[in-house]
Structures are given as C-alpha cells and as structure tokens.
Design a protein around this motif. Structure first.
Motif, PDB file in Angstrom:
ATOM      1  N   ALA A 196       0.825  -1.206   0.000  1.00  0.00           N
ATOM      2  CA  ALA A 196       0.000   0.000   0.000  1.00  0.00           C
ATOM      3  C   ALA A 196       0.860   1.256   0.000  1.00  0.00           C
ATOM      4  N   ALA A 197       1.932   1.257   0.797  1.00  0.00           N
ATOM      5  CA  ALA A 197       2.826   2.420   0.848  1.00  0.00           C
ATOM      6  C   ALA A 197       3.496   2.652  -0.498  1.00  0.00           C
ATOM      7  N   THR A 198       3.872   1.578  -1.177  1.00  0.00           N
ATOM      8  CA  THR A 198       4.506   1.707  -2.487  1.00  0.00           C
ATOM      9  C   THR A 198       3.519   2.212  -3.522  1.00  0.00           C
ATOM     10  N   ALA A 199       2.292   1.695  -3.482  1.00  0.00           N
ATOM     11  CA  ALA A 199       1.266   2.180  -4.404  1.00  0.00           C
ATOM     12  C   ALA A 199       1.038   3.685  -4.219  1.00  0.00           C
ATOM     13  N   GLU A 200       1.015   4.128  -2.967  1.00  0.00           N
ATOM     14  CA  GLU A 200       0.822   5.558  -2.707  1.00  0.00           C
ATOM     15  C   GLU A 200       2.009   6.384  -3.190  1.00  0.00           C
ATOM     16  N   ALA A 201       3.218   5.865  -3.016  1.00  0.00           N
ATOM     17  CA  ALA A 201       4.405   6.581  -3.483  1.00  0.00           C
ATOM     18  C   ALA A 201       4.419   6.694  -5.002  1.00  0.00           C
ATOM     19  N   LEU A 202       4.013   5.636  -5.691  1.00  0.00           N
ATOM     20  CA  LEU A 202       3.931   5.666  -7.154  1.00  0.00           C
ATOM     21  C   LEU A 202       2.905   6.695  -7.619  1.00  0.00           C
ATOM     22  N   ALA A 203       1.749   6.702  -6.959  1.00  0.00           N
ATOM     23  CA  ALA A 203       0.708   7.664  -7.322  1.00  0.00           C
ATOM     24  C   ALA A 203       1.159   9.097  -7.054  1.00  0.00           C
ATOM     25  N   GLU A 204       1.881   9.290  -5.967  1.00  0.00           N
ATOM     26  CA  GLU A 204       2.390  10.623  -5.632  1.00  0.00           C
ATOM     27  C   GLU A 204       3.286  11.158  -6.738  1.00  0.00           C
ATOM     28  N   GLU A 205       3.967  10.265  -7.444  1.00  0.00           N
ATOM     29  CA  GLU A 205       4.835  10.678  -8.549  1.00  0.00           C
ATOM     30  C   GLU A 205       4.118  10.643  -9.899  1.00  0.00           C
ATOM     31  N   GLY A 206       2.781  10.462  -9.883  1.00  0.00           N
ATOM     32  CA  GLY A 206       1.998  10.606 -11.094  1.00  0.00           C
ATOM     33  C   GLY A 206       1.641   9.337 -11.824  1.00  0.00           C
ATOM     34  N   ALA A 207       2.087   8.170 -11.343  1.00  0.00           N
ATOM     35  CA  ALA A 207       1.772   6.922 -12.033  1.00  0.00           C
ATOM     36  C   ALA A 207       0.324   6.507 -11.787  1.00  0.00           C
ATOM     37  N   ASP A 208      -0.305   5.937 -12.810  1.00  0.00           N
ATOM     38  CA  ASP A 208      -1.573   5.242 -12.628  1.00  0.00           C
ATOM     39  C   ASP A 208      -1.245   3.871 -12.039  1.00  0.00           C
ATOM     40  N   VAL A 209      -2.075   3.400 -11.108  1.00  0.00           N
ATOM     41  CA  VAL A 209      -1.673   2.230 -10.318  1.00  0.00           C
ATOM     42  C   VAL A 209      -2.795   1.208 -10.213  1.00  0.00           C
ATOM     43  N   ALA A 210      -2.449  -0.047 -10.507  1.00  0.00           N
ATOM     44  CA  ALA A 210      -3.311  -1.185 -10.185  1.00  0.00           C
ATOM     45  C   ALA A 210      -2.695  -1.920  -9.005  1.00  0.00           C
ATOM     46  N   ALA A 255      -8.554  -2.977   0.077  1.00  0.00           N
ATOM     47  CA  ALA A 255      -8.069  -2.657  -1.265  1.00  0.00           C
ATOM     48  C   ALA A 255      -8.750  -1.408  -1.808  1.00  0.00           C
ATOM     49  N   GLU A 256     -10.049  -1.305  -1.623  1.00  0.00           N
ATOM     50  CA  GLU A 256     -10.769  -0.132  -2.132  1.00  0.00           C
ATOM     51  C   GLU A 256     -10.384   1.135  -1.369  1.00  0.00           C
ATOM     52  N   ALA A 257     -10.053   0.987  -0.087  1.00  0.00           N
ATOM     53  CA  ALA A 257      -9.598   2.149   0.683  1.00  0.00           C
ATOM     54  C   ALA A 257      -8.279   2.671   0.125  1.00  0.00           C
ATOM     55  N   VAL A 258      -7.383   1.758  -0.275  1.00  0.00           N
ATOM     56  CA  VAL A 258      -6.126   2.175  -0.892  1.00  0.00           C
ATOM     57  C   VAL A 258      -6.400   2.846  -2.226  1.00  0.00           C
ATOM     58  N   VAL A 259      -7.290   2.270  -3.029  1.00  0.00           N
ATOM     59  CA  VAL A 259      -7.626   2.847  -4.336  1.00  0.00           C
ATOM     60  C   VAL A 259      -8.137   4.281  -4.180  1.00  0.00           C
ATOM     61  N   GLU A 260      -8.965   4.519  -3.188  1.00  0.00           N
ATOM     62  CA  GLU A 260      -9.483   5.875  -2.976  1.00  0.00           C
ATOM     63  C   GLU A 260      -8.360   6.848  -2.623  1.00  0.00           C
ATOM     64  N   LYS A 261      -7.394   6.396  -1.833  1.00  0.00           N
ATOM     65  CA  LYS A 261      -6.241   7.246  -1.512  1.00  0.00           C
ATOM     66  C   LYS A 261      -5.440   7.578  -2.765  1.00  0.00           C
ATOM     67  N   LEU A 262      -5.296   6.602  -3.644  1.00  0.00           N
ATOM     68  CA  LEU A 262      -4.548   6.826  -4.882  1.00  0.00           C
ATOM     69  C   LEU A 262      -5.279   7.820  -5.785  1.00  0.00           C
ATOM     70  N   LYS A 263      -6.578   7.634  -5.933  1.00  0.00           N
ATOM     71  CA  LYS A 263      -7.369   8.532  -6.786  1.00  0.00           C
ATOM     72  C   LYS A 263      -7.337   9.958  -6.252  1.00  0.00           C
ATOM     73  N   ALA A 264      -7.252  10.095  -4.939  1.00  0.00           N
ATOM     74  CA  ALA A 264      -7.192  11.433  -4.337  1.00  0.00           C
ATOM     75  C   ALA A 264      -5.930  12.178  -4.749  1.00  0.00           C
ATOM     76  N   ARG A 265      -4.935  11.448  -5.240  1.00  0.00           N
ATOM     77  CA  ARG A 265      -3.703  12.079  -5.742  1.00  0.00           C
ATOM     78  C   ARG A 265      -3.803  12.442  -7.217  1.00  0.00           C
TER      79      ARG A 265
END
Length: 252
Positions: A21-35, A45-55
């Motif tokens: 989850a931390a890695t997915a958030e770091a990738l999103a913070e740098e602009g990557a789309d993430v699965a 899983a959906e809670a992580v997805v919402e955090k990513l979309k918020a970026r």
C-alpha cells in the motif's frame, strides 16, 4: 512538484496493506496510474484505491490469489485492458510463516510449502505473464528480504530460501529482458512495521534483534518505497540485476 512517473502504469501485487500500500501511494504521488492486487479484503483494497485517486491518478484493485499460478495471466490481462499498457511491476505479495528449525517434529510443512508457492512461484507466474506485454524500457522490482542473503537467526530456513530464490530468478530475468531496456532489481528490506512482521515477531521488535543493527531501529515503509521510486524512475535506467539492502546494516 515534478511528477516523474506521469504517464506510467504500475502494478503492485499485494497492494492492499503494508509495504504494498505504501509503495502504491508513493507511485501515485509521482503521477503513475496504479493497479493493485489483493487476495482477501476488498474493503482494504478499495480504501487504498481511494487514496490513490485522491492524488489525481487512475487506480483500480483486482482480486488475484498469488498462490494460484493460473491467476497471473488474467491479472495482467485485466491491468492492460483497463489502462492500455503496463510499464512497472512491483512483485510485493508474499507471506511469512512463523519459523521452526528444520529438525522440529512439529514443523508446519503445509504452510511452509504454501509460502514457497506464493513467494516464489506466484512471483514467477506474474513476471512470466507480464514480460511479453511490459513496455520496452519498463521496470520490474522484486521485494525480497535481507534473509535472502543473510540469516542472523534460526527458524527462518524456508522463508530465507524463498527470498534467495527470488534473487537468482530476478538476475536471470534481468539478462533476458535487458535487450529491451527493461531493468530488474531486488530490494531487500529488514524488519518493517507491517502486519506480516507482527504475525512473526509479535508486538514490538525483540531487543536481541535490534541489537544486531548498527542503526538500531527498523525500516520505515517510506524508506523502502522511496527506493522503489528511484529504481523505477528516470534515474534508474542503468541499474539492473541489483540486490539492494534496506536493513540498517544488519548484514555487515
């Protein structure tokens, strides 16, 4: 702030908790789309997805059981269908079984064998499925463990073995895919503040284990995910076949 991974698509296996989850958030913070893939909790899983979309990135979670090698290709197919391509894989999904010495009559061979299946064969299956469709110039990261190359205590033979196998496999894949400028590296964390570590060590880190570290603490998830970002970013293109410890000097 520069988004160094904008336009890239990443898959993080086991991305619903802990380092994934931390890695997915770091990738999103740098602009990557993430699965992310997950096996049990769609809620997490959906809670992580919402955090990513918020970026401000696209994000999706797919249920996929890494213990089932046949699940790997459908997972990769879904990611490519959803995003149109795949540039980065972080093979993070793994389990750790509470260790006993190999001569212990109560050795839990069923779960130890499952550990080999998930940690090794699951990662192999994902990598095989992804290799033909991964973008040229893409990146593959395997999350190993310091125990893959250094075992400072008893009761970890099978877990250490799974992580050592990943090192050899990753180096072979680096050879195979280097002609397409795809880099392949292994990150070997020590102890991290994750549910998996707590399941093995219990609450807190034993003093005896901390005493083995020159830097006398455990890694943060941010320290490990920051290394992922470097390796998958524009400055990581000439690093391949590497095995990099993030373990506070435990192996020296």
């Amino acid at each position: 702030m520069s988004k160094i991974l904008k336009g890239k698509v990443a898959l993080v296996t086991g991305g619903s908790r802990g380092l994934g989850a931390a890695t997915a958030e770091a990738l999103a913070e740098e602009g990557a789309d993430v699965a992310i893939s997950y096996v049990a909790s769609s809620e997490k899983a959906e809670a992580v997805v919402e955090k990513l979309k918020a970026r401000g990135v696209r994000a999706v979670a797919f249920r996929s059981d890494q213990a089932d090698m046949a699940a790997a290709k459908p997972l990769i197919d879904k990611v490519v269908e959803y995003f149109g391509k795949l540039d980065i894989i972080v093979n993070n999904a793994a389990i750790a079984v509470q260790g006993k010495t190999v001569d212990d009559p109560a050795l839990d061979t069923v779960n130890l064998d499952r550990q080999w299946q998930i940690n090794v064969m699951g990662s192999v299956a994902v990598t095989r499925a992804a290799a033909p469709v991964l973008s040229d110039g893409g990146r593959i990261i395997f999350i190993g463990s310091l125990l893959g190359t250094h075992v400072p205590f008893a009761g970890a033979a099978d877990y250490a073995g799974t992580k050592a196998a990943i090192v050899g496999y990753a180096r072979g894949v680096a050879r195979d895919l280097g002609g397409r400028n795809i880099t392949v590296n292994v990150i070997q964390p020590g102890v991290m503040p994750t549910d998996m570590a707590a399941d093995v060590l219990g609450e807190g880190v034993p003093e005896a284990l901390l005493n083995l570290h020159p830097i006398r603490r455990i890694a943060t998830l941010e320290e490990v995910s920051a290394l992922v970002i470097h390796l998958v970013g524009p400055n990581g293109g000439y690093m391949t076949g590497g095995v990099i410890d993030v373990a506070g000097g435990l192996a020296i």
